[in-house]
Design an enzyme around this catalytic site. Structure first.
Site, PDB file in Angstrom:
ATOM      1  N   PHE A 108      38.568  39.891  34.136  1.00 35.90           N
ATOM      2  CA  PHE A 108      38.173  38.488  34.028  1.00 35.90           C
ATOM      3  C   PHE A 108      36.739  38.395  33.494  1.00 35.90           C
ATOM      4  CE2 PHE A 108      36.316  34.604  35.716  1.00 35.90           C
ATOM      5  CZ  PHE A 108      37.309  33.662  35.496  1.00 35.90           C
ATOM      6  N   ASP A 109      35.852  39.191  34.111  1.00 34.95           N
ATOM      7  CA  ASP A 109      34.455  39.170  33.684  1.00 34.95           C
ATOM      8  C   ASP A 109      34.310  39.611  32.233  1.00 34.95           C
ATOM      9  OD1 ASP A 109      33.749  38.350  36.137  1.00 34.95           O
ATOM     10  OD2 ASP A 109      33.083  40.299  36.869  1.00 34.95           O
TER      11      ASP A 109
ATOM     12  N   LYS B 270      46.745  49.338  59.535  1.00 31.49           N
ATOM     13  CA  LYS B 270      45.774  48.567  58.768  1.00 31.49           C
ATOM     14  C   LYS B 270      46.560  47.431  58.117  1.00 31.49           C
ATOM     15  CE  LYS B 270      41.998  49.000  55.495  1.00 31.49           C
ATOM     16  NZ  LYS B 270      42.320  48.019  54.475  1.00 31.49           N
TER      17      LYS B 270
ATOM     18  N   CYS C 140      24.918  51.356  19.723  1.00 31.07           N
ATOM     19  CA  CYS C 140      23.636  51.388  19.012  1.00 31.07           C
ATOM     20  C   CYS C 140      23.533  52.536  18.020  1.00 31.07           C
ATOM     21  CB  CYS C 140      22.468  51.446  19.991  1.00 31.07           C
ATOM     22  SG  CYS C 140      22.269  53.037  20.796  1.00 31.07           S
TER      23      CYS C 140
ATOM     24  N   ASP D 160      39.205  41.315  38.649  1.00 33.88           N
ATOM     25  CA  ASP D 160      37.936  40.625  38.479  1.00 33.88           C
ATOM     26  C   ASP D 160      37.171  41.195  37.287  1.00 33.88           C
ATOM     27  OD1 ASP D 160      38.572  39.173  40.627  1.00 33.88           O
ATOM     28  OD2 ASP D 160      37.031  39.985  41.972  1.00 33.88           O
ATOM     29  N   ALA D 161      37.276  42.525  37.124  1.00 39.74           N
ATOM     30  CA  ALA D 161      36.524  43.168  36.040  1.00 39.74           C
ATOM     31  C   ALA D 161      37.038  42.697  34.679  1.00 39.74           C
ATOM     32  CB  ALA D 161      36.651  44.682  36.155  1.00 39.74           C
TER      33      ALA D 161
ATOM     34  N   CYS E 182      19.068  50.527  23.048  1.00 40.80           N
ATOM     35  CA  CYS E 182      20.520  50.310  22.992  1.00 40.80           C
ATOM     36  C   CYS E 182      20.816  48.924  23.561  1.00 40.80           C
ATOM     37  CB  CYS E 182      21.248  51.372  23.804  1.00 40.80           C
ATOM     38  SG  CYS E 182      23.013  51.037  23.933  1.00 40.80           S
TER      39      CYS E 182
ATOM     40  N   TYR F 254      41.758  42.754  66.201  1.00 38.73           N
ATOM     41  CA  TYR F 254      41.522  44.199  66.307  1.00 38.73           C
ATOM     42  C   TYR F 254      40.049  44.580  66.471  1.00 38.73           C
ATOM     43  CZ  TYR F 254      40.901  43.437  61.272  1.00 38.73           C
ATOM     44  OH  TYR F 254      40.507  42.957  60.058  1.00 38.73           O
TER      45      TYR F 254
ATOM     46  N   ARG G 233      35.515  36.646  55.712  1.00 39.26           N
ATOM     47  CA  ARG G 233      34.546  37.729  55.592  1.00 39.26           C
ATOM     48  C   ARG G 233      33.517  37.446  54.509  1.00 39.26           C
ATOM     49  NH1 ARG G 233      34.195  42.441  52.561  1.00 39.26           N
ATOM     50  NH2 ARG G 233      33.134  44.117  53.654  1.00 39.26           N
TER      51      ARG G 233
ATOM     52  N   CYS H 200      26.625  56.659  20.276  1.00 31.72           N
ATOM     53  CA  CYS H 200      26.870  55.464  21.078  1.00 31.72           C
ATOM     54  C   CYS H 200      27.536  54.407  20.201  1.00 31.72           C
ATOM     55  CB  CYS H 200      25.552  54.942  21.629  1.00 31.72           C
ATOM     56  SG  CYS H 200      25.706  53.326  22.403  1.00 31.72           S
TER      57      CYS H 200
ATOM     58  N   GLU I  93      45.840  52.549  64.716  1.00 34.79           N
ATOM     59  CA  GLU I  93      46.596  51.303  64.626  1.00 34.79           C
ATOM     60  C   GLU I  93      46.824  50.967  63.161  1.00 34.79           C
ATOM     61  OE1 GLU I  93      42.958  49.848  66.174  1.00 34.79           O
ATOM     62  OE2 GLU I  93      43.081  48.009  64.995  1.00 34.79           O
TER      63      GLU I  93
ATOM     64  N   CYS J 277      24.364  57.595  26.199  1.00 40.55           N
ATOM     65  CA  CYS J 277      23.639  57.124  25.027  1.00 40.55           C
ATOM     66  C   CYS J 277      22.163  57.449  25.234  1.00 40.55           C
ATOM     67  CB  CYS J 277      23.849  55.612  24.906  1.00 40.55           C
ATOM     68  SG  CYS J 277      22.644  54.826  23.847  1.00 40.55           S
TER      69      CYS J 277
ATOM     70  N   ASP K  58      47.488  44.370  55.860  1.00 34.60           N
ATOM     71  CA  ASP K  58      47.077  43.974  54.514  1.00 34.60           C
ATOM     72  C   ASP K  58      47.030  42.449  54.423  1.00 34.60           C
ATOM     73  OD1 ASP K  58      46.313  44.146  51.934  1.00 34.60           O
ATOM     74  OD2 ASP K  58      48.255  44.811  51.150  1.00 34.60           O
TER      75      ASP K  58
ATOM     76  N   LYS L 132      44.652  55.765  54.261  1.00 34.01           N
ATOM     77  CA  LYS L 132      45.470  54.913  53.398  1.00 34.01           C
ATOM     78  C   LYS L 132      46.825  55.550  53.080  1.00 34.01           C
ATOM     79  CE  LYS L 132      43.839  51.557  51.893  1.00 34.01           C
ATOM     80  NZ  LYS L 132      42.821  51.129  50.960  1.00 34.01           N
TER      81      LYS L 132
END
Ligand code: IVH
Length: 714
Positions: free
Chosen positions: A54-55, A136, A440, A51-52, A461, A244, A157, A437, A134, A455, A138, A332
């Site tokens: 993409f943004d 997790k 700037c 997503d990052a 800036c 769950y 969700r 920076c 139990e 910076c 995916d 995890k």
């Protein structure tokens, strides 16, 4: 998609240095990449970029379009909806929020989890404390609402508070009963929708045969299949469901976690057969190892083991932090790894001025997702040291051209685990971290004890100013309809807005006269009016949102809520910030006494108000707003709401932390010292000077049992 993100874009050239030819070519590339990424995300649920990323590409596209308006393409990706929510599903506000879990990554984290809970509840090491353990799963979580035994709603969700209504689709899943007998009148069953490995392989084989897109992994296949607007497509995809947890219930399912899961099984749900009860951290770790040993042969993806306090009364006492329960944790499995080339290191400047080095990688697949960027944290990290100055990677530094090992743990940003010196190109040079920076040109300064170089340009800036503005309009802050990151970038680059207060002057400045919003490319009379109205609507803003929107370092959404609730209104908050400026005295003690506010956050808050330019900018903003006082927690019926309570002496039935959290939940203010403002003193054995002072002041004094009686049943 396998486009070479790292090297094929000219995106390292500063926008103002782009020639028209370069801009045209890059816009074409960006349109291809973003339109493809959109299709992957929406159509196939097979995102190939984060997503990052993409943004970042979208912003780059918008910035080039702002600089070269006439080059904007007919198929410009900036005209498309963002890649976050599927269109077409109605929204469902969850009665009980769907939270996430905090993570444990090693045995020590598991031991700490148990120790934290014991400490919070005051349960000694030798007393029994049981947990369930139990797998997790995916997949993606789903909340099923049954009323009078009938499935009336299924919701994803979403962001935890609001999800998508996927009832029709959920009804096509064989594991999900449409009717229950013997269930409470209201029962929300929560669990995970997933796809088995065999079904996933078969689906991809069918997709190949039909010339359709392949899914990257079973989770994406499950998500894509559940979020189909046509329920018949969902029906044709073999999804499964493990129950769950639960949300709203009109009657408790059991008094233990394990009992509740068994009850769900009796009601007709599939529950995971590897769920067990463990009595010590060592038991938990053993159970984890047993599940890990079976991972490859389970036939479905799991990414860890979830531990939950078994006693539901204890779960209730432990409660929640802002987004995760204290009574559960996800242990995890180790992250997946892959090797690739580090093609470049670039520096991003954030809202608080932090210079963050980003590794630009030759794209590589890690755990089913194509990774082309990874965080490098800070300059020491690149040099081979952690934040405490201890060697990492045996002290090996990271250089452009290196052969590096990338890993992803859960959904977090990819990281670099290691570098292979035997493959280092001879010409590779140590990376020199910029001391000015890149955005700037101001000095980038690293203060003693801070791992991050920042910076010093502050509001001058452009990167900081734009990031601050983007944060200001973001969803958890002012959330202004029609004013997203793209518009902010454009308005900023054209000098229409330089700071948050300017947003509220947009209509006065650009609603009439020489330059008008409605005449801008991409805008018209209607959309301009709509934006002005949306801005007007947000002049009235809750205090907590305003505090969060200021974008003060270390002050997140949860902290903003706490601070807002503590001070109640802007005047009191602002006044306290001024009074606490010396980092000592009663106002300072009061601030750091707020549960959840530590010294670092308090310093950051106070320092922000002590800086003249920042302060003036905040004053201009506040003058344009109608700030709503903080809503007190729902404490109807609480006899201690609004009262100031002091605990002293030894508490025997609960720890200080629990006593404080519970009192605050009931709307009381907990203070560390007795004064004329104190309403109740709760004194355990050994209470000394505070009890004496309370007696002198004629303050109501209770022992621990008296206090518990007072708040009983709440
Ligand atoms: S309990 C209040 N149990 O993991 C906590 N979650 O990282 C409720 N998940 O959003 C969640 N298997 O989608 C729980 N056995 C399990 C789980 C599980 C998978 C997912 C769930 C949740 C996410 C949290």
């Amino acid at each position: 998609m396998t486009a070479n993100w790292g090297s094929s874009l000219s995106s390292d050239i500063a926008i103002q240095d782009l020639t028209e030819t370069q801009a045209r070519a890059e816009l074409e590339q960006l349109a291809d990449l973003l339109n493809q990424a959109n299709a992957d995300y929406h159509g196939q649920d097979a995102p190939q970029i984060s997503d990052a990323e993409f943004d970042r590409l979208k912003l780059r596209n918008a910035a080039i379009e702002a600089q070269f308006p006439k080059l904007k393409r007919d198929d410009s990706p900036s005209e498309r909806v963002g890649a976050t929510v599927a269109d077409g599903f109605s929204k469902v506000t969850h009665d009980v929020a769907m939270l996430s879990l905090s993570n444990a990554f090693d045995d020590e984290d598991v031991i700490d989890f148990d120790a934290r809970i014991r400490k919070y509840l005051g349960i000694p090491q030798d007393a029994e404390l049981a947990y369930t353990a139990e797998p997790k799963i995916d997949g993606l979580s789903l909340s099923l609402r049954y009323e009078q035994g009938v499935l009336v709603q299924a919701a994803t969700r979403g962001d935890g508070a609001v999800g998508e209504n996927v009832t029709t689709n959920a009804k096509t899943i064989a594991d999900i009963p449409h009717r229950l007998s013997g269930a409470p009148d209201v029962l929300e069953v929560r669990g995970e929708v997933y796809m088995s490995h065999a079904d996933f392989e078969a689906l991809n084989a069918r997709q190949t045969a039909n010339g359709g897109k392949l899914f990257a992994n079973p989770r994406n296949a499950a998500a894509g299949s559940l979020r189909q607007l046509d329920a018949e497509i969902t029906r044709a995809r073999p999804l499964r469901f493990f129950a769950y947890a639960w949300g709203a219930v009109s009657q408790a399912l059991s008094d233990t976690q394990y009992g509740a899961i068994k009850r769900l099984e009796t009601l007709g749900f599939s529950v995971n057969p590897l769920t067990g009860i463990c009595k010590t951290p060592q038991d938990l770790i053993t159970h984890y190892q047993q599940i890990e040993a079976q991972r490859a042969t389970l036939g479905y993806d799991i990414d860890g083991v979830v531990y939950k306090t078994n006693d539901l009364a204890l779960q209730g006492r432990l409660g929640f932090r802002s987004t995760t329960p204290r009574w559960a944790i996800a242990h995890k499995f180790p992250a997946e790894l892959a090797w690739t080339t580090l093609e470049d290191i670039t520096i991003q400047v954030g809202r608080t001025g932090a210079l963050s080095p980003v590794a630009r990688l030759k794209p590589v697949t890690v755990g089913g997702v194509v990774v082309s960027n990874a965080t490098l944290h800070n300059e020491d990290y690149i040099k081979g040291f952690d934040s405490k100055g201890v060697e990492i990677r045996d002290g090996k530094d990271i250089r452009i051209g290196d052969w590096v090992q990338v890993y992803r743990a859960g959904d977090v940003i990819p990281k670099i685990a290691d570098t292979d010196l035997s493959k280092r190109p001879e010409a590779a040079q140590p990376y020199i971290f910029p001391t000015v920076c890149p955005e700037c040109g101001s000095d980038a300064i690293r203060e003693d004890g801070d791992a991050v170089r920042r910076c010093s340009g502050g509001l001058i800036c452009p990167a900081q100013a734009v990031e601050k503005l983007k944060h200001f309009v973001s969803r958890a802050a002012f959330d202004i309809d029609g004013l997203g990151a793209k518009q902010v970038e454009q308005f900023y680059s054209d000098g229409w807005i330089a700071e948050p207060a300017d947003i509220f002057a947009l209509k006065a400045r650009y609603g009439s006269g020489m330059q008008q919003l409605k005449n801008r490319e991409g805008w018209g009379e209607k959309s301009a009016e709509k934006l002005f109205q949306a801005i007007e609507d947000k002049r009235k803003i809750p205090l907590s949102r305003l505090i969060f929107a200021l974008g003060i370092r270390h002050v997140g959404e949860a902290a903003s809520n706490l601070v807002a609730q503590h001070f109640g209104n802007w005047a009191a908050f602002e006044d306290a910030m001024g009074q606490a400026h010396a980092h000592e005295g009663p106002a300072w003690d009061d601030l750091i006494g707020v549960d959840g506010v530590g010294t670092v956050m308090a310093q950051s808050l106070v320092n922000c108000f002590a800086q003249d330019a920042e302060r003036a900018s905040i004053d201009r903003l506040v003058a344009a707003l109608d700030i709503q006082d903080a809503a007190r927690p729902d404490t109807a019926g609480s006899p201690v709401a609004g009262k100031t309570v002091v605990f002293t002496g030894t508490l025997e039935k609960m720890t200080r932390a629990e006593a404080k959290a519970r009192a605050e939940r009931l709307g009381a203010k907990v203070s560390g010292s007795v004064s004329a403002k104190t309403d109740i003193l709760v004194a355990g054995p050994g209470a000394g000077s505070k009890a004496k002072k309370a007696a002198e002041l004629g303050i109501e004094t209770l022992d621990e049992d008296g206090w518990l009686d007072l708040i009983a049943g709440l």
